[in-house]
Each structure stands twice: as C-alpha cells, then as structure tokens.
Motif scaffolding. Structure first.
Motif, mmCIF file in Angstrom:
data_model
loop_
_atom_site.group_PDB
_atom_site.id
_atom_site.type_symbol
_atom_site.label_atom_id
_atom_site.label_comp_id
_atom_site.label_asym_id
_atom_site.label_seq_id
_atom_site.Cartn_x
_atom_site.Cartn_y
_atom_site.Cartn_z
ATOM 1 N N LYS A 186 9.198 22.660 -1.549
ATOM 2 C CA LYS A 186 8.396 23.564 -2.380
ATOM 3 C C LYS A 186 7.245 22.851 -3.077
ATOM 4 O O LYS A 186 6.507 23.479 -3.842
ATOM 5 N N ALA A 187 7.079 21.558 -2.784
ATOM 6 C CA ALA A 187 6.109 20.740 -3.515
ATOM 7 C C ALA A 187 4.913 20.370 -2.645
ATOM 8 O O ALA A 187 4.840 20.720 -1.466
ATOM 9 N N ALA A 188 3.989 19.660 -3.253
ATOM 10 C CA ALA A 188 2.901 19.004 -2.536
ATOM 11 C C ALA A 188 3.321 17.556 -2.310
ATOM 12 O O ALA A 188 3.706 16.871 -3.260
ATOM 13 N N CYS A 189 3.257 17.102 -1.069
ATOM 14 C CA CYS A 189 3.835 15.808 -0.693
ATOM 15 C C CYS A 189 2.799 14.902 -0.038
ATOM 16 O O CYS A 189 1.832 15.375 0.552
ATOM 17 N N GLY A 190 3.025 13.617 -0.128
ATOM 18 C CA GLY A 190 2.127 12.675 0.525
ATOM 19 C C GLY A 190 2.472 11.240 0.181
ATOM 20 O O GLY A 190 3.609 10.919 -0.173
ATOM 21 N N PHE A 191 1.463 10.372 0.265
ATOM 22 C CA PHE A 191 1.664 8.938 0.112
ATOM 23 C C PHE A 191 0.737 8.358 -0.942
ATOM 24 O O PHE A 191 -0.383 8.832 -1.140
ATOM 25 N N LEU A 192 1.218 7.300 -1.597
ATOM 26 C CA LEU A 192 0.415 6.490 -2.499
ATOM 27 C C LEU A 192 0.333 5.090 -1.903
ATOM 28 O O LEU A 192 1.350 4.407 -1.780
ATOM 29 N N SER A 193 -0.866 4.664 -1.518
ATOM 30 C CA SER A 193 -1.002 3.356 -0.870
ATOM 31 C C SER A 193 -1.039 2.243 -1.911
ATOM 32 O O SER A 193 -1.598 2.385 -2.999
ATOM 33 N N SER A 231 -10.294 7.706 3.062
ATOM 34 C CA SER A 231 -10.777 7.530 1.704
ATOM 35 C C SER A 231 -9.898 6.615 0.870
ATOM 36 O O SER A 231 -10.372 5.987 -0.079
ATOM 37 N N TYR A 232 -8.603 6.510 1.183
ATOM 38 C CA TYR A 232 -7.749 5.647 0.369
ATOM 39 C C TYR A 232 -8.102 4.175 0.539
ATOM 40 O O TYR A 232 -7.656 3.325 -0.244
ATOM 41 N N THR A 233 -8.917 3.845 1.544
ATOM 42 C CA THR A 233 -9.335 2.457 1.750
ATOM 43 C C THR A 233 -10.621 2.135 0.994
ATOM 44 O O THR A 233 -11.130 1.019 1.107
ATOM 45 N N MET A 234 -11.125 3.100 0.226
ATOM 46 C CA MET A 234 -12.379 2.909 -0.490
ATOM 47 C C MET A 234 -12.165 3.043 -1.997
ATOM 48 O O MET A 234 -11.264 3.743 -2.452
ATOM 49 N N LYS A 235 -12.977 2.365 -2.769
ATOM 50 C CA LYS A 235 -13.053 2.558 -4.212
ATOM 51 C C LYS A 235 -14.516 2.757 -4.546
ATOM 52 O O LYS A 235 -15.295 1.811 -4.585
ATOM 53 N N GLY A 236 -14.888 4.022 -4.768
ATOM 54 C CA GLY A 236 -16.301 4.355 -4.862
ATOM 55 C C GLY A 236 -16.952 4.139 -3.505
ATOM 56 O O GLY A 236 -16.494 4.679 -2.492
ATOM 57 N N GLU A 237 -17.984 3.330 -3.470
ATOM 58 C CA GLU A 237 -18.654 3.023 -2.203
ATOM 59 C C GLU A 237 -18.223 1.682 -1.634
ATOM 60 O O GLU A 237 -18.751 1.231 -0.624
ATOM 61 N N MET A 256 4.191 4.353 -1.176
ATOM 62 C CA MET A 256 5.097 5.153 -1.988
ATOM 63 C C MET A 256 5.080 6.593 -1.478
ATOM 64 O O MET A 256 4.041 7.100 -1.065
ATOM 65 N N LEU A 257 6.241 7.237 -1.478
ATOM 66 C CA LEU A 257 6.349 8.650 -1.129
ATOM 67 C C LEU A 257 6.318 9.469 -2.413
ATOM 68 O O LEU A 257 6.989 9.120 -3.386
ATOM 69 N N ILE A 258 5.536 10.554 -2.429
ATOM 70 C CA ILE A 258 5.413 11.338 -3.653
ATOM 71 C C ILE A 258 5.524 12.831 -3.365
ATOM 72 O O ILE A 258 4.955 13.328 -2.387
ATOM 73 N N GLU A 270 3.451 14.028 8.901
ATOM 74 C CA GLU A 270 3.108 15.133 9.797
ATOM 75 C C GLU A 270 2.699 16.403 9.051
ATOM 76 O O GLU A 270 1.865 17.171 9.530
ATOM 77 N N HIS A 271 3.279 16.629 7.865
ATOM 78 C CA HIS A 271 3.085 17.919 7.205
ATOM 79 C C HIS A 271 2.659 17.835 5.745
ATOM 80 O O HIS A 271 2.432 18.869 5.119
ATOM 81 N N GLY A 272 2.565 16.633 5.182
ATOM 82 C CA GLY A 272 2.216 16.507 3.772
ATOM 83 C C GLY A 272 0.773 16.886 3.493
ATOM 84 O O GLY A 272 -0.140 16.525 4.241
ATOM 85 N N GLY A 273 0.551 17.604 2.400
ATOM 86 C CA GLY A 273 -0.788 18.067 2.056
ATOM 87 C C GLY A 273 -1.650 17.024 1.374
ATOM 88 O O GLY A 273 -2.875 17.075 1.440
ATOM 89 N N TYR A 274 -1.025 16.050 0.693
ATOM 90 C CA TYR A 274 -1.790 15.035 -0.014
ATOM 91 C C TYR A 274 -2.334 13.953 0.898
ATOM 92 O O TYR A 274 -3.259 13.231 0.534
ATOM 93 N N LEU A 275 -1.741 13.794 2.100
ATOM 94 C CA LEU A 275 -2.064 12.672 2.970
ATOM 95 C C LEU A 275 -1.853 11.370 2.192
ATOM 96 O O LEU A 275 -0.805 11.163 1.631
ATOM 97 N N THR A 276 -2.875 10.484 2.131
ATOM 98 C CA THR A 276 -2.715 9.207 1.443
ATOM 99 C C THR A 276 -3.799 9.039 0.393
ATOM 100 O O THR A 276 -4.982 9.231 0.683
ATOM 101 N N ILE A 277 -3.376 8.697 -0.840
ATOM 102 C CA ILE A 277 -4.328 8.370 -1.891
ATOM 103 C C ILE A 277 -3.928 7.024 -2.475
ATOM 104 O O ILE A 277 -2.767 6.613 -2.377
#
Length: 321
Positions: A33-40, A250-256, A268-270, A293-300
């Motif tokens: 029931k949540a929004a799921c994804g990864f924290l790099s 985008s998770y491989t970038m910090k600003g530009e 991390m799984l969130i 496969e199905h997480g909405g957050y992908l990786t941040i």
C-alpha cells in the motif's frame, strides 16, 4: 501534500534487508500500500569496521556525512566526537525540527547527541509508560506515537517531537548471537508495523497525520552481492532502439556534478506510507526484486531522504532543494 503538517516515524532496520522472509507479512502488507524504492549509498571506505559503518550510513541517511567526516581522526576512521565542537543541529537545518533518535548503539547515540537529536532507548518507553494493559510491542508503538503527539486516535495541539527515528539492528551482537539477533530485530520491526498500521487506519486522524517510513539496509556488503542486488539497468533491460538515448540516472548526480562514489548495489530499501498523501505503486512484497520491477520511487540518493520527510512535516521549503 497534506493540508496540515505531518508527524514522521522512521523505522530503520540496520543490516536487515537480506533477511526478509515471506513470513514477515506485515512488512509485505505495508509495501503493498506504500510507495517503494531504493536509497543509494556511497562506496564504503576500505577496512571499515562494523561500528564505523553503522554511524556512517546513518550519517548519510540524515544528510550529515560531512559532519561524520569531520568527527573522525585525520588519518584513521576512529570516531572522536567528544573532541569536536558541536555540529550544525538538525533543528537548525530544518526550520526548528524537533527530532528523537531511539537506539542502543552507544556511538550512534553520541553522534545523534552532537546533531541535536534527543536520544532514547526502547526499554525507556516501556518503563515510563502509564499504560497498564497491552503487550510490550503495543506499549512501544503507542509510546512512539505519543512522542509525536498522536494519542488516543487524535492529534494533540502540542507534541514533543516532529520526527522519531528508531534504529534497530544487530551490529552490537557477537557472531555467535548475531543470527538470533537479526531474526529478533526483523520480527520486532514486523510486529511494530502491524500495530502502527492498526492505529493509523485510513480516514482516521492518526492515519492522515502520520508519515511512516520503513528503511532496511544490507549492512556490510561484499562484492559478491553486486550481481544480484544492483539497481543498474542492464543492457538486456534496455530497448535496443532507445539504448543510445538512455540518460545518466539522477541518483548518480548532485546538482550538475556526477557523484563519483556511488555504490550501485545493495541500496537501502524504503517503503513510505501516509493515507491520502503518499502514492501507491505496484510493489506487493518488501523485496529488492519487487521494488526494482514495480517500485515507484526507483532510486534516490540516501542523503535526500530526510529532506523529503522534512518537506512532509513542513520543515523544508522544497524536497530536493
């Protein structure tokens, strides 16, 4: 976005992600029931001890890695917080945010103190509770919500904290006891999720004001984990017609600026849930495979996590800023 500021409870299972089983039904129920994804996370320093990893990864999670780096010896990773002047507090960084850290890890407690967290232990919640009924897990869940001003199904006008972060992990256990400790810790989080979801029923005041995050990390990571637990999109997963157009994730970038120390495996799984506030994706289980496969957050990046939570609490002007 809610029409009133939320209160945040974060359950952080340190080193527990790889041990989630089908029997942990309440974690899977949350994910469904949540929004799921990864924290790099960044690549770990060489020869990092388990104690150092625990504090460093927590520091990344709350975007205090620079404070962590300034608090270690110049030529060693030995932690020396007591020799350093106070760091910028979490209250200063996030518009007066009142935060509590619950942990049994002494080094993490010391680091949290330096950052302005009120540091507590779970057993203190039971000892100070005025509840005369219910199991220990019911009492702990009720006391956690009470710290956030959520009592008897209502939101109090004044609360002790805006954010409560509970650190649960087996880092302090001996190798002989670690297997049992991991099983106990994960079952404890699973049970806490059950009780908290019962208290935060949809359309109730608790459900509409409580922002719940469950974060599970992999702990110490080996290179052998790289192949099966990588967030990178493989060549086979890309459309051959569009492969040349694939952007840098985008998770491989910090600003530009590219982040040069990103660990692409074992993030991390969130899972995050708040009734009528967080979106629901297609994940059905709390697992790496389902989140990929199905997480909405992908990786941040993990250091953006607290900024997003603070935005929900009206303690940051914009997530990602």
């Amino acid at each position: 976005m809610a029409d009133k500021p939320s209160k945040a409870l974060v359950l952080y299972g340190d080193g527990l992600a790889r041990f989630v089983e089908p029997s942990h039904a309440h974690l899977h129920s949350l994910a469904s029931k949540a929004a799921c994804g990864f924290l790099s996370l960044p690549i770990a320093p060489p020869s990092e001890s388990e104690e150092e990893r625990i504090v460093r990864e927590f520091a990344v999670l709350i975007d205090a890695n620079q404070d962590y780096l300034s608090g270690i010896g110049e030529h060693t990773t030995e932690l020396k917080w007591e020799e350093k002047s106070p760091f910028q507090t979490i209250s200063d960084r996030f518009m007066g945010l009142k935060a509590a850290l619950i942990t049994t890890n002494s080094r993490l407690k010391s680091f949290g103190d330096k950052l302005g967290f009120a540091t507590l232990q779970l057993n203190e919640l039971i000892e100070t509770s005025d509840s005369l009924s219910g199991s220990p897990i019911d009492v702990v869940a009720s006391e956690l919500l009470k710290l956030l001003g959520l009592q008897r199904g209502k939101m109090e006008e004044v609360s002790q904290f805006d954010l409560v972060l509970v650190h649960i992990g087996a880092g302090e256990k001996t190798n002989d006891d670690k297997g049992k400790a991991v099983a106990h810790d994960l079952e404890y989080i699973n049970a806490l999720v059950r009780v908290i979801l019962q208290m935060a029923q949809p359309a109730t005041e608790v459900g509409s004001r409580l922002h719940l995050s469950v974060v599970l990390s992999y702990g110490q990571v080996l290179e052998a984990d790289n192949s099966n637990l990588s967030v990178l999109i493989s060549i086979d997963e890309k459309s051959s017609d569009l492969s040349a157009l694939f952007p840098r994730q985008s998770y491989t970038m910090k600003g530009e600026t590219p982040r040069n120390d990103v660990r692409h495996h074992c993030p991390m799984l969130i899972s995050q849930w708040q009734y009528a506030v967080t979106r629901k994706d297609m994940a059905e289980t709390f697992s790496f495979k389902d989140f990929k496969e199905h997480g909405g957050y992908l990786t941040i990046p993990a250091d953006r996590f607290l900024h997003e939570v603070a935005f929900k609490l009206w303690k940051a002007p914009k997530y990602g800023a």
